[in-house]
Write an enzyme that holds these catalytic residues in place. Structure first.
Site, mmCIF file in Angstrom:
data_model
loop_
_atom_site.group_PDB
_atom_site.id
_atom_site.type_symbol
_atom_site.label_atom_id
_atom_site.label_comp_id
_atom_site.label_asym_id
_atom_site.label_seq_id
_atom_site.Cartn_x
_atom_site.Cartn_y
_atom_site.Cartn_z
ATOM 1 N N SER A 8 0.844 -1.190 0.000
ATOM 2 C CA SER A 8 0.000 0.000 0.000
ATOM 3 C C SER A 8 0.879 1.239 0.000
ATOM 4 O O SER A 8 2.039 1.188 0.395
ATOM 5 C CB SER A 8 -0.904 0.007 1.239
ATOM 6 O OG SER A 8 -1.615 1.226 1.333
ATOM 7 N N HIS A 9 0.297 2.347 -0.371
ATOM 8 C CA HIS A 9 0.995 3.633 -0.293
ATOM 9 C C HIS A 9 1.147 4.091 1.150
ATOM 10 O O HIS A 9 1.887 5.019 1.426
ATOM 11 C CB HIS A 9 0.234 4.689 -1.088
ATOM 12 C CG HIS A 9 0.419 4.563 -2.557
ATOM 13 N ND1 HIS A 9 -0.159 3.566 -3.309
ATOM 14 C CD2 HIS A 9 1.138 5.306 -3.420
ATOM 15 C CE1 HIS A 9 0.190 3.708 -4.564
ATOM 16 N NE2 HIS A 9 0.983 4.767 -4.667
ATOM 17 N N SER A 10 0.451 3.443 2.052
ATOM 18 C CA SER A 10 0.444 3.818 3.460
ATOM 19 C C SER A 10 0.860 2.642 4.324
ATOM 20 O O SER A 10 0.262 1.568 4.239
ATOM 21 C CB SER A 10 -0.974 4.274 3.844
ATOM 22 O OG SER A 10 -1.128 4.326 5.241
ATOM 23 N N SER A 72 1.250 3.562 -8.332
ATOM 24 C CA SER A 72 2.680 3.262 -8.321
ATOM 25 C C SER A 72 3.002 1.975 -7.567
ATOM 26 O O SER A 72 4.059 1.378 -7.807
ATOM 27 C CB SER A 72 3.483 4.430 -7.742
ATOM 28 O OG SER A 72 3.166 4.633 -6.382
#
Length: 131
Positions: A8-10, A72
């Site tokens: 995840s981006h987080s 991304s």
């Protein structure tokens, strides 16, 4: 068992989805799951290093299913797979919804499913209806 990597981006999102998926997998032996969220400094984004470390952590020789949230994260995993030397052999990007797919993947892997069956279970989560 097939290992599961959740990208995840987080960092907190990846960790929470990993905790949810392993918690819902029930008792007994649970497939190895590792979150790879955010950047090395705790920011938002994706990190090829964190993904490679997570993949190495869950590798048991039966394959690795990598689920991503978006953008991304997908591109970073695709690049790692194309390079061929950053991820353990048998690592595959799974086209599945992040939360529901993660739960399905962890449940299937924990039940002893092979990599193809884990991928299919996660992908099938696209058809889950909520209403």
């Amino acid at each position: 068992m097939v290992g599961i990597v959740l990208v995840s981006h987080s960092g907190p999102v990846a960790e929470s989805v990993a905790a949810l998926a392993t918690g819902l997998a029930g008792g007994g032996a649970t497939a190895p799951v590792a979150p790879a969220g955010g950047t090395e400094d705790g920011g938002l984004g994706t990190s090829s290093e964190l993904i490679a470390q997570a993949a190495a952590k869950v590798d048991r020789g039966a394959g690795i299913a990598i689920l991503t949230d978006l953008g991304s994260a997908v591109l970073t995993v695709k690049a790692l797979i194309a390079e061929g030397d950053e991820l353990p052999e048998g690592a595959r990007l799974v086209d599945a919804p992040f939360v529901e797919g993660a739960v399905a993947a962890v449940v299937a892997a924990s039940a002893g499913a092979d990599a193809a069956a884990v991928e299919a279970a996660a992908a099938e989560a696209y058809s889950y209806r909520k209403v």
